[in-house]
Scaffold this motif. Structure first.
Motif, PDB file in Angstrom:
ATOM      1  N   ALA A  24      31.460 -38.622   9.032  1.00 41.36           N
ATOM      2  CA  ALA A  24      30.375 -38.883   9.972  1.00 41.36           C
ATOM      3  C   ALA A  24      30.682 -38.174  11.285  1.00 41.36           C
ATOM      4  O   ALA A  24      31.832 -37.766  11.533  1.00 41.36           O
ATOM      5  N   LEU A  25      29.655 -38.036  12.121  1.00 41.03           N
ATOM      6  CA  LEU A  25      29.805 -37.350  13.400  1.00 41.03           C
ATOM      7  C   LEU A  25      28.656 -37.735  14.307  1.00 41.03           C
ATOM      8  O   LEU A  25      27.643 -38.285  13.869  1.00 41.03           O
ATOM      9  N   TRP A  26      28.838 -37.456  15.594  1.00 38.21           N
ATOM     10  CA  TRP A  26      27.768 -37.577  16.585  1.00 38.21           C
ATOM     11  C   TRP A  26      27.406 -36.167  17.019  1.00 38.21           C
ATOM     12  O   TRP A  26      28.299 -35.323  17.192  1.00 38.21           O
ATOM     13  N   VAL A  27      26.123 -35.902  17.212  1.00 41.80           N
ATOM     14  CA  VAL A  27      25.662 -34.589  17.658  1.00 41.80           C
ATOM     15  C   VAL A  27      24.574 -34.803  18.703  1.00 41.80           C
ATOM     16  O   VAL A  27      23.807 -35.768  18.622  1.00 41.80           O
ATOM     17  N   ALA A  28      24.532 -33.919  19.680  1.00 45.34           N
ATOM     18  CA  ALA A  28      23.489 -34.022  20.706  1.00 45.34           C
ATOM     19  C   ALA A  28      22.122 -34.029  20.019  1.00 45.34           C
ATOM     20  O   ALA A  28      21.873 -33.248  19.107  1.00 45.34           O
ATOM     21  N   GLU A  29      21.264 -34.936  20.477  1.00 47.53           N
ATOM     22  CA  GLU A  29      19.940 -35.064  19.871  1.00 47.53           C
ATOM     23  C   GLU A  29      19.145 -33.761  19.982  1.00 47.53           C
ATOM     24  O   GLU A  29      18.400 -33.399  19.076  1.00 47.53           O
ATOM     25  N   ASP A  30      19.336 -33.039  21.085  1.00 48.78           N
ATOM     26  CA  ASP A  30      18.627 -31.780  21.293  1.00 48.78           C
ATOM     27  C   ASP A  30      19.548 -30.589  20.997  1.00 48.78           C
ATOM     28  O   ASP A  30      19.763 -29.732  21.846  1.00 48.78           O
ATOM     29  N   GLN A  64      22.555 -29.373  14.176  1.00 48.04           N
ATOM     30  CA  GLN A  64      22.010 -30.297  13.180  1.00 48.04           C
ATOM     31  C   GLN A  64      21.677 -29.575  11.879  1.00 48.04           C
ATOM     32  O   GLN A  64      21.949 -30.086  10.784  1.00 48.04           O
ATOM     33  N   ALA A  65      21.128 -28.377  11.963  1.00 46.55           N
ATOM     34  CA  ALA A  65      20.814 -27.594  10.755  1.00 46.55           C
ATOM     35  C   ALA A  65      22.105 -27.240  10.007  1.00 46.55           C
ATOM     36  O   ALA A  65      22.150 -27.301   8.768  1.00 46.55           O
ATOM     37  N   PHE A  66      23.140 -26.880  10.740  1.00 42.67           N
ATOM     38  CA  PHE A  66      24.443 -26.571  10.127  1.00 42.67           C
ATOM     39  C   PHE A  66      24.967 -27.787   9.364  1.00 42.67           C
ATOM     40  O   PHE A  66      25.394 -27.680   8.213  1.00 42.67           O
ATOM     41  N   TYR A  67      24.903 -28.948   9.994  1.00 42.21           N
ATOM     42  CA  TYR A  67      25.398 -30.161   9.329  1.00 42.21           C
ATOM     43  C   TYR A  67      24.542 -30.507   8.110  1.00 42.21           C
ATOM     44  O   TYR A  67      25.073 -30.895   7.064  1.00 42.21           O
ATOM     45  N   ARG A  68      23.235 -30.354   8.224  1.00 38.69           N
ATOM     46  CA  ARG A  68      22.362 -30.635   7.065  1.00 38.69           C
ATOM     47  C   ARG A  68      22.714 -29.724   5.895  1.00 38.69           C
ATOM     48  O   ARG A  68      22.730 -30.165   4.745  1.00 38.69           O
ATOM     49  N   ASN A 114      25.452 -28.796   5.123  1.00 37.61           N
ATOM     50  CA  ASN A 114      26.722 -29.294   4.594  1.00 37.61           C
ATOM     51  C   ASN A 114      26.625 -30.728   4.097  1.00 37.61           C
ATOM     52  O   ASN A 114      27.640 -31.413   3.956  1.00 37.61           O
ATOM     53  N   GLY A 115      25.403 -31.191   3.818  1.00 37.92           N
ATOM     54  CA  GLY A 115      25.204 -32.485   3.186  1.00 37.92           C
ATOM     55  C   GLY A 115      25.111 -33.679   4.106  1.00 37.92           C
ATOM     56  O   GLY A 115      25.056 -34.820   3.648  1.00 37.92           O
ATOM     57  N   PHE A 116      25.085 -33.437   5.427  1.00 38.16           N
ATOM     58  CA  PHE A 116      24.962 -34.547   6.376  1.00 38.16           C
ATOM     59  C   PHE A 116      23.498 -34.933   6.529  1.00 38.16           C
ATOM     60  O   PHE A 116      22.614 -34.070   6.491  1.00 38.16           O
ATOM     61  N   VAL A 117      23.255 -36.220   6.691  1.00 31.95           N
ATOM     62  CA  VAL A 117      21.902 -36.738   6.918  1.00 31.95           C
ATOM     63  C   VAL A 117      21.931 -37.644   8.149  1.00 31.95           C
ATOM     64  O   VAL A 117      22.971 -38.198   8.496  1.00 31.95           O
ATOM     65  N   VAL A 149      22.797 -38.380  18.301  1.00 35.95           N
ATOM     66  CA  VAL A 149      22.410 -39.042  17.058  1.00 35.95           C
ATOM     67  C   VAL A 149      23.571 -38.956  16.069  1.00 35.95           C
ATOM     68  O   VAL A 149      24.400 -38.053  16.147  1.00 35.95           O
ATOM     69  N   ARG A 150      23.589 -39.917  15.176  1.00 36.48           N
ATOM     70  CA  ARG A 150      24.656 -40.008  14.188  1.00 36.48           C
ATOM     71  C   ARG A 150      24.205 -39.336  12.892  1.00 36.48           C
ATOM     72  O   ARG A 150      23.076 -39.508  12.447  1.00 36.48           O
ATOM     73  N   MET A 151      25.115 -38.569  12.316  1.00 33.21           N
ATOM     74  CA  MET A 151      24.888 -37.969  11.004  1.00 33.21           C
ATOM     75  C   MET A 151      26.080 -38.328  10.130  1.00 33.21           C
ATOM     76  O   MET A 151      27.201 -38.470  10.631  1.00 33.21           O
ATOM     77  N   ALA A 152      25.844 -38.474   8.837  1.00 33.28           N
ATOM     78  CA  ALA A 152      26.917 -38.804   7.912  1.00 33.28           C
ATOM     79  C   ALA A 152      26.710 -38.060   6.606  1.00 33.28           C
ATOM     80  O   ALA A 152      25.576 -37.746   6.226  1.00 33.28           O
ATOM     81  N   ARG A 153      27.820 -37.797   5.953  1.00 28.60           N
ATOM     82  CA  ARG A 153      27.783 -37.171   4.627  1.00 28.60           C
ATOM     83  C   ARG A 153      28.275 -38.193   3.632  1.00 28.60           C
ATOM     84  O   ARG A 153      29.443 -38.598   3.680  1.00 28.60           O
ATOM     85  N   PRO A 154      27.398 -38.629   2.755  1.00 25.50           N
ATOM     86  CA  PRO A 154      27.803 -39.634   1.774  1.00 25.50           C
ATOM     87  C   PRO A 154      28.784 -39.079   0.758  1.00 25.50           C
ATOM     88  O   PRO A 154      28.942 -37.868   0.632  1.00 25.50           O
TER      89      PRO A 154
END
Length: 164
Positions: A120-126, A131-135, A137-140, A157-162
């Motif tokens: 999981a990670l935190w990324v600036a909302e803007d 965010q596209a890079f993390y997506r 790589n399977g992060f939602v 915002v929080r993103m996580a990779r299950p």
């Protein structure tokens, strides 16, 4: 990718260069999100203390640098799951100088820092680029949102990779 670029584990002797790089990456990444005054107040001393602690600590082996011809151009770091602290791996930071975007180094840094782990990670909302890079790589998005008050209320915002 340029053959002079590589990713390796960060070492204690990288602390000073990492402190300067960290600030340079922040300036590039957050220039449009934070005031010039805020950026001007960020100093090498605080980053240097942080890097010295990280690179001497129990999770020093989870910190990596991207190098171009001997110059540090990016870094990534993570912390493993820890009872009572973190349920899963936390990617606490990944930054790459804009001059080195698009070369595959960000992917190499991410792979080195967290591999295929649930994370999981935190990324600036803007920050749509990150965010596209993390997506990719399977992060939602988890739905969690926070603000960093000491960063002029910057929303994140929080993103996580299950597990996969």
């Amino acid at each position: 990718m340029n053959h002079t670029c590589s990713v390796r584990q960060a070492a204690p002797e990288d602390a000073e260069a990492l402190a300067r790089l960290h600030l340079e990456c922040w300036r590039e990444t957050y220039a449009r999100l934070l005031s010039p005054g805020f950026m001007a107040r960020q100093g090498v001393k605080g980053r240097l203390a942080m890097w010295r602690q990280l690179l001497a600590g129990p999770h020093a082996g989870r910190h990596y640098v991207a190098v171009d011809g001997g110059t540090l151009v990016g870094f990534a770091g993570s912390f493993p799951p820890e009872d009572g602290v973190r349920e899963q791996t936390e990617l606490w930071g990944i930054y790459l100088l804009a001059s080195h975007h698009g070369r595959g180094l960000g992917q190499e840094l991410l792979d080195a820092a967290i591999g295929k782990e649930t994370a999981a990670l935190w990324v600036a909302e803007d920050n749509p680029r990150a965010q596209a890079f993390y997506r990719r790589n399977g992060f939602v998005f988890t739905g969690a949102r926070d603000t960093i008050e000491e960063w002029e209320g910057l929303p994140e915002v929080r993103m996580a990779r299950p597990a996969g």
